[in-house]
Design an enzyme around this catalytic site. Structure first.
Site, mmCIF file in Angstrom:
data_model
loop_
_atom_site.group_PDB
_atom_site.id
_atom_site.type_symbol
_atom_site.label_atom_id
_atom_site.label_comp_id
_atom_site.label_asym_id
_atom_site.label_seq_id
_atom_site.Cartn_x
_atom_site.Cartn_y
_atom_site.Cartn_z
ATOM 1 N N ASP A 96 -8.530 3.765 1.178
ATOM 2 C CA ASP A 96 -7.512 4.171 2.147
ATOM 3 C C ASP A 96 -8.205 4.678 3.409
ATOM 4 O O ASP A 96 -8.905 5.697 3.356
ATOM 5 C CB ASP A 96 -6.664 5.278 1.512
ATOM 6 N N ARG A 98 -3.354 -0.491 5.477
ATOM 7 C CA ARG A 98 -3.950 -1.611 4.729
ATOM 8 C C ARG A 98 -3.031 -2.824 4.588
ATOM 9 O O ARG A 98 -3.431 -3.953 4.895
ATOM 10 C CB ARG A 98 -4.392 -1.130 3.340
ATOM 11 N N CYS A 127 0.868 -1.189 0.000
ATOM 12 C CA CYS A 127 0.000 0.000 0.000
ATOM 13 C C CYS A 127 0.903 1.237 0.000
ATOM 14 O O CYS A 127 2.096 1.135 -0.315
ATOM 15 C CB CYS A 127 -0.991 -0.020 1.164
HETATM 16 P P1 4NP Z 1 -1.866 2.907 3.952
HETATM 17 O O1 4NP Z 1 -2.504 4.305 4.449
HETATM 18 O O2 4NP Z 1 -1.337 3.162 2.550
HETATM 19 O O3 4NP Z 1 -3.015 1.972 3.969
HETATM 20 O O4 4NP Z 1 -0.760 2.566 4.939
HETATM 21 C C1 4NP Z 1 -1.775 5.496 4.420
HETATM 22 C C2 4NP Z 1 -1.001 5.823 5.507
HETATM 23 C C3 4NP Z 1 -0.283 7.022 5.493
HETATM 24 C C4 4NP Z 1 -0.363 7.856 4.381
HETATM 25 C C5 4NP Z 1 -1.148 7.521 3.293
HETATM 26 C C6 4NP Z 1 -1.850 6.318 3.314
HETATM 27 N N1 4NP Z 1 0.371 9.083 4.381
HETATM 28 O O5 4NP Z 1 0.278 9.817 3.382
HETATM 29 O O6 4NP Z 1 1.089 9.368 5.337
#
Ligand code: 4NP
Length: 160
Positions: free
Chosen positions: A126, A16, A10
């Site tokens: 997300d 995720r 991810c």
């Molecule tokens: P993930 O969610 O891709 O499911 O881990 C996110 C966590 C942090 C960020 C974006 C998506 N961020 O931009 O910091």
């Protein structure tokens, strides 16, 4: 049976894909499968961090412990190290292609939810910007995809 190697990817590797790693690992172990399941992120913002507290909580409520995981960056070498690489969303695939460069191998990569419905090209949303219910929704989506992965690659026959 040959050991299979899976990578879940991810953006941040804190919401995720840690769930996807934990859930598939848990199901593979329960099915007696010698699988390697790991996860990575494409944006590098959270490298070294533990999964988001709400991902940890929702996993724990479902009997899956992900608290020991630490975020790491997706690299071009991952294309060689794994047999199957699942992206949580289309923007993740865009990042992965850029990072992989010449190592890009589309035969190993797919959107996770295409395991639930082939060709549907749906994203796991997300949950990062939202509240706890979003994490429960994400858990259910990933859980059904991981069931489908077990059925497909373990050739488990359904019980009648
Ligand atoms: P993930 O969610 O891709 O499911 O881990 C996110 C966590 C942090 C960020 C974006 C998506 N961020 O931009 O910091």
């Amino acid at each position: 049976m040959k050991q299979k190697r899976f990578l879940m990817v991810c953006l941040g590797n804190i919401c995720r894909s840690p769930l996807a790693e934990g859930i598939l690992k848990h199901k593979a172990a329960a099915a007696g499968l010698d699988w390697v399941v790991e996860s990575a992120g494409t944006n590098g913002y959270h490298t070294g961090e533990a999964p988001h507290p709400l991902s940890q909580k929702v996993a724990r409520l479902n009997g899956v412990d992900i608290c020991q995981q630490r975020a790491r960056n997706f690299t071009a070498a991952d294309l060689e190290r794994y047999d199957h690489i699942y992206a949580m969303a289309a923007d993740v695939i865009t990042d992965m292609k850029r990072i992989a460069g010449k190592q890009w191998d589309p035969s190993k990569v797919d959107l996770l939810l295409n395991e639930v419905e082939a060709g549907s090209n749906q994203d796991v949303p997300d949950p990062w910007y939202g509240e706890e219910p979003g994490y429960h929704d994400v858990y259910k989506l990933i859980d059904s995809a991981c069931d489908a992965i077990i059925m497909r690659f373990a050739q488990v026959k359904s019980q009648k």
